[in-house]
Motif scaffolding. Structure first.
Motif, short mmCIF file in Angstrom:
data_model
loop_
_atom_site.label_atom_id
_atom_site.label_comp_id
_atom_site.label_asym_id
_atom_site.label_seq_id
_atom_site.Cartn_x
_atom_site.Cartn_y
_atom_site.Cartn_z
N ASP A 11 0.86 -1.18 0.00
CA ASP A 11 0.00 0.00 0.00
C ASP A 11 0.90 1.23 0.00
O ASP A 11 1.91 1.25 0.70
CB ASP A 11 -0.90 0.00 1.24
CG ASP A 11 -2.03 1.00 1.14
OD1 ASP A 11 -1.75 2.21 1.02
OD2 ASP A 11 -3.19 0.57 1.18
N LEU A 56 -3.38 -5.99 -0.89
CA LEU A 56 -2.91 -5.18 -2.01
C LEU A 56 -3.80 -3.98 -2.25
O LEU A 56 -5.01 -4.13 -2.49
CB LEU A 56 -2.87 -6.05 -3.28
CG LEU A 56 -2.49 -5.39 -4.59
CD1 LEU A 56 -1.04 -4.89 -4.57
CD2 LEU A 56 -2.70 -6.37 -5.74
N ASP A 57 -3.20 -2.80 -2.21
CA ASP A 57 -3.91 -1.58 -2.59
C ASP A 57 -4.07 -1.59 -4.11
O ASP A 57 -3.27 -2.20 -4.83
CB ASP A 57 -3.11 -0.36 -2.14
CG ASP A 57 -3.86 0.95 -2.31
OD1 ASP A 57 -5.08 0.93 -2.53
OD2 ASP A 57 -3.20 2.00 -2.22
N TRP A 58 -5.10 -0.93 -4.62
CA TRP A 58 -5.38 -0.97 -6.05
C TRP A 58 -4.75 0.20 -6.80
O TRP A 58 -4.16 0.04 -7.85
CB TRP A 58 -6.89 -0.99 -6.28
CG TRP A 58 -7.25 -1.40 -7.67
CD1 TRP A 58 -7.84 -0.62 -8.62
CD2 TRP A 58 -7.04 -2.67 -8.28
NE1 TRP A 58 -8.02 -1.34 -9.78
CE2 TRP A 58 -7.53 -2.61 -9.59
CE3 TRP A 58 -6.48 -3.87 -7.85
CZ2 TRP A 58 -7.48 -3.68 -10.47
CZ3 TRP A 58 -6.43 -4.94 -8.72
CH2 TRP A 58 -6.92 -4.84 -10.02
N GLY A 65 -2.09 -1.67 -8.88
CA GLY A 65 -2.68 -2.89 -8.36
C GLY A 65 -2.95 -3.95 -9.40
O GLY A 65 -2.68 -5.14 -9.17
N LEU A 69 -1.15 -7.44 -9.24
CA LEU A 69 -1.97 -8.63 -9.03
C LEU A 69 -1.71 -9.67 -10.12
O LEU A 69 -1.55 -10.86 -9.83
CB LEU A 69 -3.45 -8.25 -9.00
CG LEU A 69 -4.46 -9.39 -8.88
CD1 LEU A 69 -4.25 -10.19 -7.60
CD2 LEU A 69 -5.87 -8.84 -8.95
N VAL A 83 -7.58 -7.64 -2.39
CA VAL A 83 -7.48 -6.24 -2.77
C VAL A 83 -8.19 -5.43 -1.69
O VAL A 83 -9.36 -5.66 -1.38
CB VAL A 83 -8.11 -5.99 -4.16
CG1 VAL A 83 -8.15 -4.49 -4.46
CG2 VAL A 83 -7.34 -6.75 -5.23
N THR A 85 -8.91 -1.58 -0.96
CA THR A 85 -8.83 -0.34 -1.72
C THR A 85 -9.93 0.64 -1.32
O THR A 85 -10.92 0.26 -0.70
CB THR A 85 -8.94 -0.67 -3.23
OG1 THR A 85 -8.85 0.53 -3.99
CG2 THR A 85 -10.25 -1.38 -3.55
N ASP A 92 -12.88 -1.34 -11.67
CA ASP A 92 -11.79 -1.82 -10.82
C ASP A 92 -12.13 -3.17 -10.20
O ASP A 92 -11.31 -4.09 -10.17
CB ASP A 92 -11.47 -0.81 -9.71
CG ASP A 92 -10.77 0.44 -10.25
OD1 ASP A 92 -10.25 0.41 -11.38
OD2 ASP A 92 -10.76 1.45 -9.51
N ALA A 96 -10.14 -6.60 -11.05
CA ALA A 96 -9.48 -7.35 -9.98
C ALA A 96 -9.93 -8.81 -9.97
O ALA A 96 -9.11 -9.73 -9.84
CB ALA A 96 -9.76 -6.70 -8.62
N ALA A 101 -8.05 -11.88 -8.16
CA ALA A 101 -8.13 -11.48 -6.75
C ALA A 101 -8.95 -12.49 -5.96
O ALA A 101 -9.97 -12.98 -6.43
CB ALA A 101 -8.75 -10.09 -6.61
N TYR A 104 -12.11 -8.71 -2.34
CA TYR A 104 -12.09 -7.29 -2.65
C TYR A 104 -12.83 -6.59 -1.53
O TYR A 104 -14.01 -6.87 -1.30
CB TYR A 104 -12.78 -7.05 -4.00
CG TYR A 104 -12.54 -5.69 -4.62
CD1 TYR A 104 -11.59 -5.53 -5.62
CD2 TYR A 104 -13.29 -4.59 -4.25
CE1 TYR A 104 -11.38 -4.30 -6.23
CE2 TYR A 104 -13.10 -3.35 -4.86
CZ TYR A 104 -12.14 -3.22 -5.85
OH TYR A 104 -11.96 -1.99 -6.45
#
Length: 168
Positions: A11, A56-58, A65, A69, A83, A85, A92, A96, A101, A104
């Motif tokens: 992030d 994981l930040d997008w 991201g 990813l 994810v 975010t 998005d 993802a 992903a 989310y």
């Protein structure tokens, strides 16, 4: 006693990384083994540390991201990637999920929701933020039927049922 889940945080906001690390450490079921402020460093750490899970930040500068990813899922397919975010944009979310992903979640959720989501990921479920189910459903309705859906033998009614399930 189960050993803690080894987590890597990627992030670009230092406060977010630090807050997540403290929340996870206080929980006891998670051990933060590394932190990165952008995707390229996160990828390198993931290769070296082999985490069980990555948050994981997008939207990040540099390698964002989506690219991160994709690389993670290619190189570390068995690693769970959630994810986390601020983005509630349908594109998005769909990107993802298409990129692999495992979940989310929006950053504005309560800490307990994050911990529940992490637990769901650990048990093999693919949790989505409940606030985003409508976006997912509209994305499924607007999308062309996937060839894979017919390849596995789903009928039109079964596909319709899946869309209704996504709507909640």
């Amino acid at each position: 006693m189960n050993k803690p889940c080894r987590v890597l945080l990627i992030d670009d906001h230092p406060l977010m990384r630090r807050g997540l690390a403290e929340l996870l450490a206080a929980n006891g079921d998670y051990q933060v083994i590394g932190m990165a402020s952008e995707g390229q460093t996160g990828l390198q750490l993931a290769r070296e540390l082999q985490p069980d899970m990555i948050l994981l930040d997008w939207h990040m500068p540099g390698l964002g991201g989506l690219a991160t990813l994709g690389a993670l899922k290619t190189e570390l397919a068995d690693t769970t990637v959630l994810v986390l975010t601020a983005s509630d944009a349908r594109d998005d979310l769909l990107a993802a999920l298409h990129a692999g992903a495992d979940g989310y979640l929006l950053k504005d959720r309560e800490p307990e929701v994050l911990l529940d989501t992490l637990q769901a990921c650990r048990t093999g479920r693919a949790p989505l933020d409940p606030m985003l189910l409508g976006l997912l459903a509209s994305g499924l309705r607007d999308a062309e039927p996937l060839p894979a859906a017919t390849a596995v033998g789903l009928t039109d009614r079964e596909l319709q049922t899946l869309v209704l399930i996504a709507e909640g």
